[in-house]
Scaffold this motif. Structure first.
Motif, mmCIF file in Angstrom:
data_model
loop_
_atom_site.group_PDB
_atom_site.id
_atom_site.type_symbol
_atom_site.label_atom_id
_atom_site.label_comp_id
_atom_site.label_asym_id
_atom_site.label_seq_id
_atom_site.Cartn_x
_atom_site.Cartn_y
_atom_site.Cartn_z
ATOM 1 N N VAL A 58 19.689 -36.053 31.844
ATOM 2 C CA VAL A 58 19.055 -34.866 31.271
ATOM 3 C C VAL A 58 18.413 -33.985 32.325
ATOM 4 O O VAL A 58 18.115 -32.819 32.056
ATOM 5 C CB VAL A 58 18.005 -35.245 30.198
ATOM 6 C CG1 VAL A 58 18.676 -35.849 28.990
ATOM 7 C CG2 VAL A 58 16.966 -36.188 30.758
ATOM 8 N N CYS A 59 18.202 -34.520 33.535
ATOM 9 C CA CYS A 59 17.612 -33.727 34.599
ATOM 10 C C CYS A 59 18.101 -34.261 35.933
ATOM 11 O O CYS A 59 18.059 -35.468 36.172
ATOM 12 C CB CYS A 59 16.086 -33.793 34.528
ATOM 13 S SG CYS A 59 15.270 -32.845 35.825
ATOM 14 N N SER A 60 18.570 -33.346 36.785
ATOM 15 C CA SER A 60 19.045 -33.777 38.106
ATOM 16 C C SER A 60 18.536 -32.848 39.205
ATOM 17 O O SER A 60 19.188 -32.671 40.219
ATOM 18 C CB SER A 60 20.571 -33.831 38.126
ATOM 19 O OG SER A 60 21.095 -32.546 37.911
ATOM 20 N N THR A 61 17.368 -32.245 39.007
ATOM 21 C CA THR A 61 16.851 -31.285 39.980
ATOM 22 C C THR A 61 16.231 -31.963 41.194
ATOM 23 O O THR A 61 16.183 -31.377 42.267
ATOM 24 C CB THR A 61 15.807 -30.364 39.334
ATOM 25 O OG1 THR A 61 14.788 -31.163 38.760
ATOM 26 C CG2 THR A 61 16.446 -29.495 38.281
ATOM 27 N N ASN A 62 15.750 -33.197 41.042
ATOM 28 C CA ASN A 62 15.123 -33.889 42.170
ATOM 29 C C ASN A 62 16.183 -34.418 43.130
ATOM 30 O O ASN A 62 17.325 -34.672 42.750
ATOM 31 C CB ASN A 62 14.252 -35.046 41.674
ATOM 32 C CG ASN A 62 13.128 -34.563 40.784
ATOM 33 O OD1 ASN A 62 12.672 -33.440 40.926
ATOM 34 N ND2 ASN A 62 12.700 -35.402 39.868
ATOM 35 N N ASP A 63 15.773 -34.590 44.382
ATOM 36 C CA ASP A 63 16.691 -35.106 45.385
ATOM 37 C C ASP A 63 16.815 -36.621 45.238
ATOM 38 O O ASP A 63 15.819 -37.331 45.244
ATOM 39 C CB ASP A 63 16.178 -34.752 46.786
ATOM 40 C CG ASP A 63 17.162 -35.127 47.864
ATOM 41 O OD1 ASP A 63 18.377 -35.036 47.605
ATOM 42 O OD2 ASP A 63 16.721 -35.512 48.954
ATOM 43 N N LYS A 64 18.041 -37.112 45.096
ATOM 44 C CA LYS A 64 18.373 -38.540 44.985
ATOM 45 C C LYS A 64 17.758 -39.203 43.761
ATOM 46 O O LYS A 64 17.599 -40.420 43.711
ATOM 47 C CB LYS A 64 17.954 -39.302 46.246
ATOM 48 C CG LYS A 64 18.676 -38.848 47.487
ATOM 49 C CD LYS A 64 18.298 -39.688 48.661
ATOM 50 C CE LYS A 64 19.029 -39.195 49.896
ATOM 51 N NZ LYS A 64 18.719 -40.015 51.063
ATOM 52 N N THR A 65 17.403 -38.425 42.752
ATOM 53 C CA THR A 65 16.823 -38.965 41.525
ATOM 54 C C THR A 65 17.388 -38.215 40.326
ATOM 55 O O THR A 65 17.497 -36.993 40.358
ATOM 56 C CB THR A 65 15.294 -38.823 41.525
ATOM 57 O OG1 THR A 65 14.775 -39.476 42.684
ATOM 58 C CG2 THR A 65 14.680 -39.454 40.294
ATOM 59 N N HIS A 92 17.943 -43.937 40.586
ATOM 60 C CA HIS A 92 18.279 -43.563 41.956
ATOM 61 C C HIS A 92 19.733 -43.085 42.011
ATOM 62 O O HIS A 92 20.634 -43.754 41.526
ATOM 63 C CB HIS A 92 18.074 -44.762 42.872
ATOM 64 C CG HIS A 92 18.238 -44.443 44.318
ATOM 65 N ND1 HIS A 92 17.452 -43.522 44.969
ATOM 66 C CD2 HIS A 92 19.089 -44.933 45.253
ATOM 67 C CE1 HIS A 92 17.815 -43.457 46.238
ATOM 68 N NE2 HIS A 92 18.811 -44.301 46.440
ATOM 69 N N ASP A 93 19.945 -41.908 42.580
ATOM 70 C CA ASP A 93 21.274 -41.311 42.749
ATOM 71 C C ASP A 93 21.401 -40.920 44.221
ATOM 72 O O ASP A 93 21.086 -39.797 44.603
ATOM 73 C CB ASP A 93 21.411 -40.099 41.830
ATOM 74 C CG ASP A 93 22.742 -39.406 41.971
ATOM 75 O OD1 ASP A 93 23.684 -40.018 42.500
ATOM 76 O OD2 ASP A 93 22.845 -38.251 41.548
ATOM 77 N N PRO A 94 21.847 -41.842 45.091
ATOM 78 C CA PRO A 94 21.780 -41.577 46.539
ATOM 79 C C PRO A 94 22.657 -40.422 47.004
ATOM 80 O O PRO A 94 22.327 -39.755 47.977
ATOM 81 C CB PRO A 94 22.245 -42.892 47.158
ATOM 82 C CG PRO A 94 22.986 -43.590 46.093
ATOM 83 C CD PRO A 94 22.401 -43.146 44.791
ATOM 84 N N ASP A 95 23.757 -40.136 46.311
ATOM 85 C CA ASP A 95 24.678 -39.076 46.748
ATOM 86 C C ASP A 95 24.517 -37.778 45.975
ATOM 87 O O ASP A 95 25.292 -36.843 46.183
ATOM 88 C CB ASP A 95 26.118 -39.560 46.613
ATOM 89 C CG ASP A 95 26.379 -40.808 47.434
ATOM 90 O OD1 ASP A 95 25.731 -40.944 48.489
ATOM 91 O OD2 ASP A 95 27.198 -41.645 47.009
ATOM 92 N N GLN A 97 25.392 -37.127 42.970
ATOM 93 C CA GLN A 97 26.706 -36.880 42.378
ATOM 94 C C GLN A 97 26.668 -36.589 40.887
ATOM 95 O O GLN A 97 27.629 -36.079 40.337
ATOM 96 C CB GLN A 97 27.614 -38.090 42.631
ATOM 97 C CG GLN A 97 27.125 -39.375 41.991
ATOM 98 C CD GLN A 97 28.050 -40.532 42.261
ATOM 99 O OE1 GLN A 97 29.161 -40.331 42.720
ATOM 100 N NE2 GLN A 97 27.587 -41.753 41.999
ATOM 101 N N PHE A 98 25.552 -36.882 40.215
ATOM 102 C CA PHE A 98 25.506 -36.716 38.760
ATOM 103 C C PHE A 98 24.893 -35.384 38.378
ATOM 104 O O PHE A 98 23.941 -34.911 38.991
ATOM 105 C CB PHE A 98 24.713 -37.863 38.130
ATOM 106 C CG PHE A 98 25.334 -39.208 38.380
ATOM 107 C CD1 PHE A 98 26.579 -39.519 37.878
ATOM 108 C CD2 PHE A 98 24.675 -40.151 39.140
ATOM 109 C CE1 PHE A 98 27.159 -40.753 38.121
ATOM 110 C CE2 PHE A 98 25.236 -41.379 39.392
ATOM 111 C CZ PHE A 98 26.490 -41.677 38.884
ATOM 112 N N LYS A 99 25.464 -34.778 37.360
ATOM 113 C CA LYS A 99 24.987 -33.496 36.823
ATOM 114 C C LYS A 99 24.451 -33.734 35.419
ATOM 115 O O LYS A 99 24.655 -34.785 34.818
ATOM 116 C CB LYS A 99 26.128 -32.474 36.777
ATOM 117 C CG LYS A 99 26.854 -32.300 38.096
ATOM 118 C CD LYS A 99 25.977 -31.641 39.122
ATOM 119 C CE LYS A 99 26.734 -31.474 40.419
ATOM 120 N NZ LYS A 99 25.989 -31.909 41.570
ATOM 121 N N VAL A 100 23.802 -32.720 34.851
ATOM 122 C CA VAL A 100 23.267 -32.817 33.499
ATOM 123 C C VAL A 100 24.426 -32.976 32.522
ATOM 124 O O VAL A 100 25.413 -32.255 32.574
ATOM 125 C CB VAL A 100 22.428 -31.568 33.150
ATOM 126 C CG1 VAL A 100 21.979 -31.613 31.695
ATOM 127 C CG2 VAL A 100 21.234 -31.476 34.076
#
Length: 148
Positions: A58-65, A92-95, A97-100
């Motif tokens: 639902v939110c991917s604005t933070n870096d790696k989160t 944690h999303d290290p790359d 790669q995920f979008k809303v």
């Protein structure tokens, strides 16, 4: 005589720890409790919490989160009907790669930060129609309707 009878009940190692004035360590004078006499049950496996969950980003604005909303069905405490419950988890999303709107699987890991204890793993897309595989028209065998 009662003193000697009570001394015979203790093993030699415990008798050596008795002092001259008749007092002993408190652990020797304690009565055994019912808890210590009951055998431990080791045959049952330990109950473990759920290790992975599925949810939507639902939110991917933070870096790696990414923030993932997990929806589950739980019984209502009073009416016993199943109701939807939603909860957001930080993953944690290290790359990055995920979008809303992406569906991800959350796997439990060691704490990464104060709010992150999950790692986001991609899932195959939902409700995607599979294309039928091309079937060769001529298999090299004549059909029974073609036989004369």
């Amino acid at each position: 005589m009662p003193v000697t009878l009570s001394l015979l009940q203790f093993p030699l190692s415990q008798l050596q720890s008795l002092t001259l004035n008749g007092s002993s360590r408190p652990s020797l004078l304690r009565k055994p409790t019912a808890f210590s006499l009951t055998p431990r049950r080791t045959a049952l496996p330990p109950i473990r919490a759920m290790k992975s969950m599925q949810g939507r980003v639902v939110c991917s604005t933070n870096d790696k989160t990414v923030s993932v909303e997990v929806t589950r069905l739980a019984p209502h405490p009073k009416y016993k009907r199943r109701v939807r419950k939603k909860k957001k988890f930080q993953a944690h999303d290290p790359d990055n790669q995920f979008k809303v709107g992406d569906y991800v699987q959350l796997e439990k890991s060691r704490p990464i930060s104060k709010t992150k204890a999950f790692i986001a793993v991609p899932m195959p897309p939902r409700n995607v129609r599979k294309t039928p595989e091309a079937v060769p028209e001529d298999l090299g065998l004549p059909l029974e309707s073609q036989k004369i």
